[in-house]
Scaffold this motif. Sequence first.
Motif, PDB file in Angstrom:
ATOM      1  N   PRO A 207       0.813  -1.229   0.000  1.00  0.00           N
ATOM      2  CA  PRO A 207       0.000   0.000   0.000  1.00  0.00           C
ATOM      3  C   PRO A 207       0.841   1.271   0.000  1.00  0.00           C
ATOM      4  CG  PRO A 207      -0.868  -1.588   1.565  1.00  0.00           C
ATOM      5  CD  PRO A 207       0.455  -2.131   1.096  1.00  0.00           C
ATOM      6  N   HIS A 239      -2.602  -7.213   0.434  1.00  0.00           N
ATOM      7  CA  HIS A 239      -1.754  -6.093   0.824  1.00  0.00           C
ATOM      8  C   HIS A 239      -0.565  -6.599   1.623  1.00  0.00           C
ATOM      9  CE1 HIS A 239      -4.999  -2.691   0.517  1.00  0.00           C
ATOM     10  NE2 HIS A 239      -4.555  -3.100  -0.660  1.00  0.00           N
ATOM     11  N   ALA A 255      -2.802   0.985   4.237  1.00  0.00           N
ATOM     12  CA  ALA A 255      -3.977   1.141   3.368  1.00  0.00           C
ATOM     13  C   ALA A 255      -5.046   2.016   3.988  1.00  0.00           C
ATOM     14  CB  ALA A 255      -4.559  -0.235   3.036  1.00  0.00           C
ATOM     15  N   ALA A 263      -8.113  -4.770   1.792  1.00  0.00           N
ATOM     16  CA  ALA A 263      -7.718  -5.945   1.027  1.00  0.00           C
ATOM     17  C   ALA A 263      -8.467  -7.181   1.494  1.00  0.00           C
ATOM     18  CB  ALA A 263      -6.216  -6.168   1.169  1.00  0.00           C
TER      19      ALA A 263
END
Length: 436
Positions: A207, A239, A255, A263
């Motif tokens: 990310p 991720h 993220a 994810a």
Amino acid sequence: MSDSVLLSARQPLPPIDYSHAAGAWIHTAEGDSLLDAASGLVCVNIGHAHPHVVEQITRQARTATFASPGVLLPAVQEELAGRLTEAVNRPGDGVSLACSGTSAVELAISYARLIQRSRGQDGRHHILTARLGYHGNSALTLGLSGHRRRRPHPDDALGLAPAFDPPYPGHHRDCPHDRCRASCADSVAEAIDRRGPESVAAVLIEPVNGTTGGAYTPPPGYLAALRRACHERGVLVIHDEVLTGLGRTGLPLGADHCTDAAADIVVLSKGLSAGYLPLAAVLVNPEGVARLRSGPRPLPLMGTMSATPLQAAAGLAVLDVLGEIGALDSTRVRGGDVAAAVRAVAALPVVQETRGVGYFHAVELAPGTQAAALAAARDERLLLYPFNGFHADGTGEGLIVAPPLNSTPSEVEFLAQGLRRALERTAARSEDRSHR
């Protein structure tokens, strides 16, 4: 070190003879001390020898160090798994424990393929990755990684290679914009379509880019657009938060800086182990867990040291400290003082760019100045981490600035002043050499 029997990676400068480490500081055998401004290998996230972690490891060591979860009740491991889902705000996830980021990435890949096969998608086995990124040091993960200096020999790459350009300046070829936008996720969709969606199990990404390119962050909305593109094609998203997870970017997950980007599978390691014991984790969302548990195929075998109570006790203690310092607070981004310290050197002549977020930043340097900058930083009692070779032509060099998440204001100020002085000295030396 040339006569050493120990085979290990080398850094540009010789290693330091140290007596001990405590908090953010490395104490040398000569009685000096240096600020660990790179958190070891961006993993000592709560500092060295934290009293709470040391106490909990010691207590568990006196009780039991090894207990196979398949034989003895994994009470400590279960507690860690539950606490971990709370820490990253992923309720309902299933958790598998592992002993390294590399093994956890491989486990995540296995889970993605099993989930696809439980859907009746037996042909979905390809894992697509970006041309700038790092996912581990096994044959499989090196083949998938976009780390130009660590790319395996073509005969050793298992036929694997990254599949799409990342959304970073100078790295997204044929980008139609002056600077990448969320729509640059179209390159991921195109990569899936070229490979054939029916053959792709998952897209594996960082990310926030780690130490391959040095703290590149995606444009706003990119991770959400990538997720939509993948899910429209039945492709899972993994991720790799080995480096960025558990507070390193200022939020629980890297993220988390993008809404609607969650994810299907998340990999954690450095922030969970904090450099104390080998530990990693794979988190699978509820739909994936249901698929894994209902599928006809058994789950992958765990390694011998993948889920010991001693490792779990260390992980629980690390989560305690992260919670105490506010690193798991998802309502505000921490690390603004570190970001300010790095931005303050951006105009120096030896600096080409600064970038990053939270407690993870990069200073991209003028060619040929990295070794001098590292030495100058060490003279200023700062330990920084080098990164190299991230441009398409194999050039590019810089320094990673990533202090522990519980660094005090005075320690961040020490970092800010030392970094500026080190880079000013490097610039002066570079100018002097150019005039000779």
